[in-house]
Design a protein around this motif. Sequence first.
Motif, PDB file in Angstrom:
ATOM      1  N   LEU A  26      34.405  40.811  54.627  1.00 19.52           N
ATOM      2  CA  LEU A  26      34.863  39.433  54.814  1.00 19.52           C
ATOM      3  C   LEU A  26      35.997  39.099  53.851  1.00 19.52           C
ATOM      4  O   LEU A  26      37.002  38.485  54.243  1.00 19.52           O
ATOM      5  CB  LEU A  26      33.705  38.462  54.623  1.00 19.52           C
ATOM      6  N   LEU A  27      35.862  39.491  52.597  1.00 21.55           N
ATOM      7  CA  LEU A  27      36.919  39.232  51.613  1.00 21.55           C
ATOM      8  C   LEU A  27      38.199  39.984  51.975  1.00 21.55           C
ATOM      9  O   LEU A  27      39.309  39.450  51.830  1.00 21.55           O
ATOM     10  CB  LEU A  27      36.450  39.612  50.211  1.00 21.55           C
ATOM     11  N   ALA A  28      38.060  41.213  52.453  1.00 23.24           N
ATOM     12  CA  ALA A  28      39.239  41.984  52.861  1.00 23.24           C
ATOM     13  C   ALA A  28      39.963  41.272  54.001  1.00 23.24           C
ATOM     14  O   ALA A  28      41.192  41.117  53.966  1.00 23.24           O
ATOM     15  CB  ALA A  28      38.827  43.397  53.278  1.00 23.24           C
ATOM     16  N   ALA A  29      39.215  40.821  55.001  1.00 20.47           N
ATOM     17  CA  ALA A  29      39.835  40.113  56.126  1.00 20.47           C
ATOM     18  C   ALA A  29      40.528  38.842  55.655  1.00 20.47           C
ATOM     19  O   ALA A  29      41.645  38.529  56.089  1.00 20.47           O
ATOM     20  CB  ALA A  29      38.775  39.797  57.184  1.00 20.47           C
ATOM     21  N   TYR A  30      39.866  38.098  54.759  1.00 19.44           N
ATOM     22  CA  TYR A  30      40.438  36.866  54.219  1.00 19.44           C
ATOM     23  C   TYR A  30      41.777  37.151  53.530  1.00 19.44           C
ATOM     24  O   TYR A  30      42.790  36.493  53.807  1.00 19.44           O
ATOM     25  CB  TYR A  30      39.458  36.236  53.226  1.00 19.44           C
ATOM     26  N   HIS A  31      41.792  38.116  52.640  1.00 17.21           N
ATOM     27  CA  HIS A  31      43.010  38.385  51.872  1.00 17.21           C
ATOM     28  C   HIS A  31      44.120  38.984  52.740  1.00 17.21           C
ATOM     29  O   HIS A  31      45.291  38.628  52.560  1.00 17.21           O
ATOM     30  CB  HIS A  31      42.708  39.290  50.681  1.00 17.21           C
ATOM     31  N   LEU A  32      43.778  39.855  53.668  1.00 19.66           N
ATOM     32  CA  LEU A  32      44.800  40.428  54.540  1.00 19.66           C
ATOM     33  C   LEU A  32      45.423  39.343  55.423  1.00 19.66           C
ATOM     34  O   LEU A  32      46.641  39.303  55.591  1.00 19.66           O
ATOM     35  CB  LEU A  32      44.210  41.553  55.388  1.00 19.66           C
ATOM     36  N   ARG A  33      44.612  38.450  55.970  1.00 18.26           N
ATOM     37  CA  ARG A  33      45.134  37.364  56.811  1.00 18.26           C
ATOM     38  C   ARG A  33      45.994  36.426  55.980  1.00 18.26           C
ATOM     39  O   ARG A  33      47.062  35.995  56.411  1.00 18.26           O
ATOM     40  CB  ARG A  33      43.981  36.605  57.461  1.00 18.26           C
ATOM     41  N   THR A  34      45.532  36.087  54.776  1.00 19.36           N
ATOM     42  CA  THR A  34      46.285  35.178  53.922  1.00 19.36           C
ATOM     43  C   THR A  34      47.648  35.768  53.565  1.00 19.36           C
ATOM     44  O   THR A  34      48.668  35.066  53.624  1.00 19.36           O
ATOM     45  CB  THR A  34      45.488  34.827  52.654  1.00 19.36           C
ATOM     46  N   GLN A  35      47.684  37.038  53.215  1.00 17.78           N
ATOM     47  CA  GLN A  35      48.966  37.680  52.891  1.00 17.78           C
ATOM     48  C   GLN A  35      49.909  37.615  54.088  1.00 17.78           C
ATOM     49  O   GLN A  35      51.094  37.322  53.932  1.00 17.78           O
ATOM     50  CB  GLN A  35      48.747  39.130  52.467  1.00 17.78           C
ATOM     51  N   ALA A  36      49.388  37.879  55.270  1.00 16.52           N
ATOM     52  CA  ALA A  36      50.226  37.828  56.474  1.00 16.52           C
ATOM     53  C   ALA A  36      50.738  36.408  56.722  1.00 16.52           C
ATOM     54  O   ALA A  36      51.913  36.218  57.046  1.00 16.52           O
ATOM     55  CB  ALA A  36      49.434  38.335  57.675  1.00 16.52           C
ATOM     56  N   GLU A  37      49.868  35.415  56.553  1.00 18.95           N
ATOM     57  CA  GLU A  37      50.282  34.027  56.776  1.00 18.95           C
ATOM     58  C   GLU A  37      51.323  33.569  55.763  1.00 18.95           C
ATOM     59  O   GLU A  37      52.138  32.700  56.066  1.00 18.95           O
ATOM     60  CB  GLU A  37      49.057  33.105  56.730  1.00 18.95           C
ATOM     61  N   LYS A  38      51.293  34.145  54.575  1.00 17.45           N
ATOM     62  CA  LYS A  38      52.295  33.801  53.551  1.00 17.45           C
ATOM     63  C   LYS A  38      53.608  34.530  53.808  1.00 17.45           C
ATOM     64  O   LYS A  38      54.563  34.342  53.065  1.00 17.45           O
ATOM     65  CB  LYS A  38      51.771  34.161  52.154  1.00 17.45           C
ATOM     66  N   GLY A  39      53.654  35.369  54.837  1.00 15.38           N
ATOM     67  CA  GLY A  39      54.859  36.136  55.126  1.00 15.38           C
ATOM     68  C   GLY A  39      54.978  37.368  54.256  1.00 15.38           C
ATOM     69  O   GLY A  39      56.059  37.935  54.125  1.00 15.38           O
ATOM     70  N   GLU A  40      53.863  37.801  53.689  1.00 15.64           N
ATOM     71  CA  GLU A  40      53.840  38.969  52.801  1.00 15.64           C
ATOM     72  C   GLU A  40      52.824  39.991  53.303  1.00 15.64           C
ATOM     73  O   GLU A  40      52.030  40.535  52.539  1.00 15.64           O
ATOM     74  CB  GLU A  40      53.469  38.524  51.385  1.00 15.64           C
ATOM     75  N   ALA A  41      52.835  40.252  54.625  1.00 17.55           N
ATOM     76  CA  ALA A  41      51.842  41.131  55.239  1.00 17.55           C
ATOM     77  C   ALA A  41      51.841  42.505  54.573  1.00 17.55           C
ATOM     78  O   ALA A  41      52.886  43.024  54.159  1.00 17.55           O
ATOM     79  CB  ALA A  41      52.117  41.278  56.724  1.00 17.55           C
ATOM     80  N   PRO A  86      30.059  25.779  37.136  1.00 15.55           N
ATOM     81  CA  PRO A  86      30.579  24.486  36.673  1.00 15.55           C
ATOM     82  C   PRO A  86      31.242  24.593  35.298  1.00 15.55           C
ATOM     83  O   PRO A  86      30.780  25.322  34.430  1.00 15.55           O
ATOM     84  CB  PRO A  86      29.329  23.607  36.576  1.00 15.55           C
ATOM     85  N   ALA A  87      32.332  23.872  35.159  1.00 18.90           N
ATOM     86  CA  ALA A  87      33.020  23.730  33.874  1.00 18.90           C
ATOM     87  C   ALA A  87      33.433  22.270  33.767  1.00 18.90           C
ATOM     88  O   ALA A  87      34.102  21.748  34.670  1.00 18.90           O
ATOM     89  CB  ALA A  87      34.238  24.642  33.801  1.00 18.90           C
ATOM     90  N   ASP A  88      33.007  21.606  32.719  1.00 19.53           N
ATOM     91  CA  ASP A  88      33.319  20.188  32.525  1.00 19.53           C
ATOM     92  C   ASP A  88      32.903  19.341  33.730  1.00 19.53           C
ATOM     93  O   ASP A  88      33.639  18.455  34.176  1.00 19.53           O
ATOM     94  CB  ASP A  88      34.807  19.982  32.227  1.00 19.53           C
ATOM     95  N   GLY A  89      31.726  19.637  34.296  1.00 22.04           N
ATOM     96  CA  GLY A  89      31.207  18.866  35.420  1.00 22.04           C
ATOM     97  C   GLY A  89      31.900  19.117  36.733  1.00 22.04           C
ATOM     98  O   GLY A  89      31.757  18.353  37.681  1.00 22.04           O
ATOM     99  N   GLN A  90      32.655  20.211  36.823  1.00 23.06           N
ATOM    100  CA  GLN A  90      33.466  20.475  38.007  1.00 23.06           C
ATOM    101  C   GLN A  90      33.304  21.930  38.453  1.00 23.06           C
ATOM    102  O   GLN A  90      33.255  22.834  37.632  1.00 23.06           O
ATOM    103  CB  GLN A  90      34.930  20.205  37.635  1.00 23.06           C
ATOM    104  N   SER A  91      33.206  22.148  39.755  1.00 23.75           N
ATOM    105  CA  SER A  91      33.208  23.492  40.344  1.00 23.75           C
ATOM    106  C   SER A  91      34.331  23.572  41.359  1.00 23.75           C
ATOM    107  O   SER A  91      34.865  22.544  41.799  1.00 23.75           O
ATOM    108  CB  SER A  91      31.876  23.790  41.039  1.00 23.75           C
ATOM    109  N   GLU A  92      34.665  24.786  41.742  1.00 20.48           N
ATOM    110  CA  GLU A  92      35.708  24.991  42.739  1.00 20.48           C
ATOM    111  C   GLU A  92      35.167  25.836  43.884  1.00 20.48           C
ATOM    112  O   GLU A  92      34.433  26.795  43.657  1.00 20.48           O
ATOM    113  CB  GLU A  92      36.920  25.685  42.107  1.00 20.48           C
ATOM    114  N   ILE A  93      35.532  25.470  45.088  1.00 20.09           N
ATOM    115  CA  ILE A  93      35.204  26.261  46.262  1.00 20.09           C
ATOM    116  C   ILE A  93      36.376  27.189  46.527  1.00 20.09           C
ATOM    117  O   ILE A  93      37.529  26.759  46.554  1.00 20.09           O
ATOM    118  CB  ILE A  93      34.919  25.357  47.482  1.00 20.09           C
ATOM    119  N   LYS A  94      36.046  28.474  46.729  1.00 17.28           N
ATOM    120  CA  LYS A  94      37.062  29.489  46.970  1.00 17.28           C
ATOM    121  C   LYS A  94      36.604  30.401  48.108  1.00 17.28           C
ATOM    122  O   LYS A  94      35.417  30.509  48.373  1.00 17.28           O
ATOM    123  CB  LYS A  94      37.258  30.346  45.712  1.00 17.28           C
ATOM    124  N   ARG A  95      37.536  31.041  48.719  1.00 15.47           N
ATOM    125  CA  ARG A  95      37.303  32.120  49.672  1.00 15.47           C
ATOM    126  C   ARG A  95      36.453  31.728  50.878  1.00 15.47           C
ATOM    127  O   ARG A  95      35.714  32.545  51.415  1.00 15.47           O
ATOM    128  CB  ARG A  95      36.675  33.346  48.992  1.00 15.47           C
TER     129      ARG A  95
END
Length: 167
Positions: A26-41, A86-95
């Motif tokens: 899943l991570l491989a598909a995510y990163h490969l698609r993202t690179q292609a969408e950024k024009g850096e396939a 969490p850091a300083d009461g905050q988390s981030e959603i990624k991937r």
Amino acid sequence: MTDRQPLVIVRPSERTTAADDGLAALLAAYHLRTQAEKGEAVGDVDDLPDRYRAEISDPWTAFADDVVLVARLGDAAVGCLVVTAPADGQSEIKRLWTDPAFRGRGIASGLLEAALAHTAEHGVDTVRLSVWQWRTGAIALYERFGFTVTGSWDVRDRLVCMRRTAV
């Protein structure tokens, strides 16, 4: 009667390999698609930047302090999401990623619901994320979950930063 299997959101065990739990694919598909969408396939995972290859080859080290969620339909891993510690009461959603063959089945919504439930259980006040501006469907999904566009904390061009505060 339906032949659809129920969606299950799991936190894979670190004892499983990423190949066994489907996370690496899943991570491989995510990163490969993202690179292609950024024009850096790139041709394959070996051509991705080092930081992305590290996530794919060893997600449990890359996300050691974070919560990793995998959506499963039967034996198939069909989506993933990472919630940072969490850091300083905050988390981030990624991937956040859903296998394109399984989109339109509520998988991303299920992952987001599970992630937000996790952050609420752990007293996180603010959840933030960043998304590429061309991913309008993802932006609309985040807005439905109460995220709003905020000032950028990232200098990359065409990146939309969003946040949601606890209610």
